[in-house]
Design a protein around this motif. Sequence first.
Motif, short mmCIF file in Angstrom:
data_model
loop_
_atom_site.label_atom_id
_atom_site.label_comp_id
_atom_site.label_asym_id
_atom_site.label_seq_id
_atom_site.Cartn_x
_atom_site.Cartn_y
_atom_site.Cartn_z
N SER A 221 108.39 13.09 87.70
CA SER A 221 108.45 14.47 88.21
C SER A 221 109.35 15.34 87.32
CB SER A 221 108.96 14.49 89.67
OG SER A 221 108.07 13.81 90.51
N ASP A 222 109.21 15.15 86.02
CA ASP A 222 110.04 15.84 85.04
C ASP A 222 109.21 16.94 84.37
OD1 ASP A 222 111.71 16.66 83.03
OD2 ASP A 222 111.83 14.72 82.00
N ALA A 223 109.20 18.11 84.98
CA ALA A 223 108.42 19.23 84.44
C ALA A 223 108.95 19.68 83.09
CB ALA A 223 108.41 20.39 85.42
N GLY A 224 110.29 19.69 82.94
CA GLY A 224 110.88 20.10 81.68
C GLY A 224 110.48 19.16 80.55
N GLY A 225 110.44 17.86 80.85
CA GLY A 225 110.01 16.88 79.86
C GLY A 225 108.56 17.08 79.48
N MET A 226 107.73 17.44 80.46
CA MET A 226 106.32 17.73 80.17
C MET A 226 106.20 18.93 79.25
SD MET A 226 104.35 17.16 83.79
CE MET A 226 102.82 17.80 83.09
N THR A 245 94.17 15.54 77.29
CA THR A 245 95.63 15.61 77.35
C THR A 245 96.06 16.82 78.18
OG1 THR A 245 95.51 14.82 75.06
CG2 THR A 245 97.67 15.35 75.93
N TYR A 246 95.35 17.93 78.03
CA TYR A 246 95.65 19.11 78.85
C TYR A 246 95.32 18.85 80.33
CZ TYR A 246 96.46 22.21 74.84
OH TYR A 246 96.97 22.81 73.72
N VAL A 247 94.31 18.03 80.58
CA VAL A 247 93.98 17.68 81.96
C VAL A 247 95.15 16.93 82.60
CG1 VAL A 247 92.48 16.27 83.45
CG2 VAL A 247 91.48 17.67 81.63
N ILE A 248 95.72 15.98 81.86
CA ILE A 248 96.87 15.23 82.37
C ILE A 248 98.02 16.19 82.70
CG2 ILE A 248 98.65 13.52 81.80
CD1 ILE A 248 96.56 12.14 80.02
N ALA A 249 98.25 17.13 81.79
CA ALA A 249 99.33 18.10 82.00
C ALA A 249 99.05 18.96 83.23
CB ALA A 249 99.50 18.97 80.76
N ALA A 250 97.83 19.46 83.35
CA ALA A 250 97.48 20.31 84.49
C ALA A 250 97.64 19.56 85.81
CB ALA A 250 96.04 20.82 84.34
N GLU A 251 97.14 18.32 85.84
CA GLU A 251 97.26 17.52 87.06
C GLU A 251 98.72 17.23 87.38
OE1 GLU A 251 93.04 15.07 87.11
OE2 GLU A 251 94.80 14.14 86.19
N GLY A 257 103.60 20.94 92.21
CA GLY A 257 103.50 22.24 92.88
C GLY A 257 103.71 23.41 91.96
N LEU A 258 103.64 23.19 90.65
CA LEU A 258 103.86 24.27 89.67
C LEU A 258 102.51 24.89 89.29
CD1 LEU A 258 106.49 22.36 87.50
CD2 LEU A 258 106.94 24.08 89.27
N ILE A 259 102.02 25.75 90.15
CA ILE A 259 100.67 26.31 90.00
C ILE A 259 100.53 27.13 88.73
CG2 ILE A 259 98.88 27.72 91.08
CD1 ILE A 259 99.53 25.17 92.59
N ASP A 260 101.53 27.97 88.42
CA ASP A 260 101.43 28.83 87.24
C ASP A 260 101.33 28.01 85.95
OD1 ASP A 260 101.48 31.07 88.77
OD2 ASP A 260 103.63 31.46 88.52
N LYS A 261 102.11 26.93 85.87
CA LYS A 261 102.04 26.08 84.69
C LYS A 261 100.69 25.37 84.61
CE LYS A 261 107.00 25.10 84.13
NZ LYS A 261 107.14 25.55 82.73
N MET A 265 97.64 25.56 81.62
CA MET A 265 96.91 24.44 81.02
C MET A 265 95.40 24.63 81.20
SD MET A 265 99.18 22.49 79.63
CE MET A 265 100.08 24.01 79.31
N LEU A 266 95.01 25.16 82.34
CA LEU A 266 93.58 25.42 82.58
C LEU A 266 93.04 26.46 81.61
CD1 LEU A 266 93.34 25.27 86.46
CD2 LEU A 266 91.84 24.11 84.88
#
Length: 483
Positions: A221-226, A245-251, A257-261, A265-266
Amino acid sequence: MKLVSVSSSSSLNFRAYDLYQKIQTQLLRTLPTRKDSIYRRMSPLGDPKKSVVPVLDQWIREGNSTYKGELQRIIKELASYKRFKHALEVSLWMTNKRHLPVSPFDVSVRLKLIFKVFGLKEVEDYFSKIPENLLDYPVYLALLNCYTISRSVDKAESIMWKIRDLGYGTKPVWYNLMMDMHLRLGNREEMTGLLTEMERKGICHDQFTYSVCLNARVMASDAGGMDKIVRKMESDRKNIIHWRTYVIAAEGYLKMGLIDKALAMLNKLEGQLSTSKENSTLYVLILKLYAETGKKDELYRIWNVYKSNEKVMNKVYFGMMRSLMKFDDVEGMEKILEEWESSGLVYDFRVPNFLIDTYCSDGRLEKAEALISKGISKGGDASVTTWCHLAGGYLKRNELPKVVEALEKAISVCPPRFKSRKESVITCLKYVEEGESMEKVEELIKFLRTESLSKEIILEEHDENMNGKFIIEDEEDKREGKF
C-alpha cells in the motif's frame, strides 16, 4: 503417456537443422493454405482423455508429410488453448515417431508441458535424462520457471547459482522469475537483494521487472513507491513500456482509493490503443477500470470509441456488460444486449449471463427464462453459470423442484472434471425431499458458479507472464517463437 529420454540425434547439428527447418517453414508460408491439415483434424479432440497420436499416425499413413516448423506451431497453438497433454503428445511424437532432432528450445517447451501435465517430479526425472549438448540457456530457464511456479525456493536458488556460473545470468528474465516467487511468498528482503544484484551488475530492468516492483508496492500500500517506479519506468529509454504495466499501476491506485492517480494511468492506457496489437483485450481492461473508478460517462465514451474504431467482438461486449453491472444499469445492459444480438456475432451466453443474473437476483425470473430460451433458439449453449443463476433465483422463491432441475442442467454441461458433482445434485434433491437445510443447496450453487465463472473470464491476470505463467525471454521469443 510414456516419457522417453531426449535424443541428441547423434552427429546431427541441431542448430543447422533448425535453420533449415525455419527456411523451409518460411517457404511453406508462401504456398496456398491446405484445406486439410494435421491441426484441423486434431482440433475437435478437446477431451484430454483422448489421444491425438492416432490422428498423427493416420496422417502419415495417408502419405502426407510433416515438417518440424509445422509441428512446433501446432504445439504452440494447442498450448495457447491449455491443451497441454495434446501439445506434449505432439512434441513427443515429433521425436519418438518422426525422429526429428530437437533443439534446446524444443526441450524447454517440453519441460514446461510435462510440468503442466504431470508435475515437478516428472520434470526433474526428464531433466536428468537430457544430453549434455542440449543443456543450454532455454532449458535452464524452463526448469527455473517450473521451480518458481512451484515455489521451490531451494531448488530455484540452486539453478540461479548454476546459471551465474555458466554466464547466463546477465538478462533480467532470471531475476524476474525469482523476484516474483519471493514476492508471492512474502520474502521482501530476498526480492530487494535480487534488485540490488541487478543494479550492481548493470542488468537493465524490463517490463516484467517493473511489474514485479509495482506489485510489491501495491501489496505494501505504498503509493509513493508506486509513483517513483512509474517515473523511473517512463524515464528508462531502454525499456519499452507495455500497457500491462500501466494496468497494474491503475489497479494498485484503485485498491488504495486514489481515483485521480488511477485515472491518470487510464489516460496513459488510452494512449497505447494506437500502437497495441491486443486492442480488444486492452479495451476490455479499460472498460473494467473505468467502471471501478465509478466514471460511468467515461465508460460509455470508451465504448463508443471502440465501436467507431474497431471490429466488434464478443469479448468486448462481455466486458461492457460486466462493467455496466457494477452500476446496476439494467436499462443500459438491455440496450447493449439488443445491439449485440443484432450484430450477427456467434451467440455466446457469457454476454447475456450478466443480465440473466440481474433478473434472477431481483426476482424477474420470467424475463431470465425468456432470455435463456431465446439464446438457445439462436444456437447458443447455456453454460453452467446460466443455470446456476436460474437455480439461485428459484431458491429465493423456494421453488425447490425447479432448483434441482436447474442444477441438473448445470451439471450436465460441466467440464469433465466436475462431473462427479452430479452426486451433490442428488444430495441436494434429498435435502429438498426431506425439507432439510437449504444451506447445502446454496453452497453447491456457489461452488458451481465460482468454478464456471473462473472458466468464463476472458482475461487472465493483468500480467500474463507472471503469477504462475511461463516466461520466455524476449530474444528467445524472437528467435524461436513464443510458447
